[in-house]
Design a protein around this motif. Structure first.
Motif, PDB file in Angstrom:
ATOM      1  N   THR A   6      12.743 -11.175 -21.109  1.00 46.09           N
ATOM      2  CA  THR A   6      14.178 -11.330 -20.968  1.00 46.09           C
ATOM      3  C   THR A   6      14.798 -11.801 -22.265  1.00 46.09           C
ATOM      4  O   THR A   6      14.101 -12.125 -23.232  1.00 46.09           O
ATOM      5  N   ASP A  99      15.228  -5.329 -19.711  1.00 44.46           N
ATOM      6  CA  ASP A  99      14.871  -6.746 -19.811  1.00 44.46           C
ATOM      7  C   ASP A  99      14.813  -7.402 -18.435  1.00 44.46           C
ATOM      8  O   ASP A  99      14.851  -8.626 -18.327  1.00 44.46           O
ATOM      9  N   GLY A 101      17.006  -7.478 -16.096  1.00 47.51           N
ATOM     10  CA  GLY A 101      18.276  -7.946 -15.558  1.00 47.51           C
ATOM     11  C   GLY A 101      18.931  -6.908 -14.669  1.00 47.51           C
ATOM     12  O   GLY A 101      18.531  -5.740 -14.649  1.00 47.51           O
TER      13      GLY A 101
END
Length: 256
Positions: A6, A99, A101
């Motif tokens: 992340t 990432d 998300g």
């Protein structure tokens, strides 16, 4: 499973969705799209005849229906549900960013347009392009995933907790003075992988890689590394400070 890093340099391992489950979700979505198209055509054609409209409106109706079904359906579903169409929901799949998300309208639109034009219909040979590109991709990504920067994962399998970096108490004072914004995502990811795999490395490798990473980190931070501590202590302190800075920035944005 695939490893994601992340923006806060937190390492996650998530289960990837492969062709069988994605194909099942796609077929279910296809049934829903066919049902939606038939319903829309029926309603619009009835309305056209009731209004005694010109026959030229038929081509307009067909065009609107095709665009709505092929592009509007997946884009709307994935935007409102943060990565899930009805088919993906039934099969326990979700589209996430590279990432890990949640996606937004931009990602969903890119995937929807690519799916209609490249992956499946206009140029996709009824899904042949999507299958070939997924087989060639390590993460099972079709063209739309590559363009949007997304990947499809399973959500019904147990999700491992992210491994967070922890600063040693004796380095908290030093790390609190650092500005973590100068560290690149690539270097933070490399340091995260080093700390995660530290127990599997030999003592010599731990020292060699750790020293190189500390030097690179301190060069980007423009600071001097504290002496007398092993490299993984210093790296842990820096990454923990970076995570705190990212979380603080995110809280400030949400509160604005």
């Amino acid at each position: 499973m695939a490893e994601f890093t992340t923006g806060e340099a937190v390492a996650l391992e998530l289960p990837l969705a492969r062709i069988p489950s994605r194909a099942g979700a796609f077929l279910l979505d296809l049934v829903m799209q066919f049902t939606l198209a038939a319903t829309m055509l029926y309603i619009l054609i009835i309305a056209m005849f009731a209004a005694d409209a010109d026959s030229a409106w038929l081509s307009v109706i067909v065009t609107v229906t095709v665009v709505t079904v092929l592009i509007g359906y997946p884009v709307t579903c994935e935007t409102l549900s943060r990565g899930r169409s009805l088919g993906k929901l039934a099969f326990g799949l979700r589209v996430v960013r590279a990432d890990a998300g949640p996606i937004d309208f931009r990602h969903a639109l890119t995937r929807g347009l690519s799916g209609a034009i490249v992956d499946f219909w206009l140029l996709g040979g009824f899904g042949a392009v999507a299958v070939v590109t997924s087989l060639c991709s390590r993460d099972g990504r079709r063209v739309g995933d590559v363009l949007a920067g997304t990947v499809v994962i399973h959500t019904r399998q147990a999700m491992p907790s992210p491994s967070l970096a922890v600063a040693p108490p004796w380095l908290l004072g030093w790390s609190a003075q650092l500005d973590p914004s100068g560290i690149s995502d690539e270097l933070a990811g490399a340091a995260r992988r080093y700390l995660t795999r530290l127990p599997t490395l030999t003592a010599a490798t731990q020292h060699y890689l750790g020293v190189r990473l500390v030097e690179a980190m301190c060069a980007e931070l423009r600071c001097k590394a504290p002496t007398g501590y092993p490299p993984y202590h210093i790296l842990g302190a820096i990454l923990a400070r970076r995570q705190q800075g990212s979380l603080a920035a995110g809280a400030a944005v949400l509160g604005a």
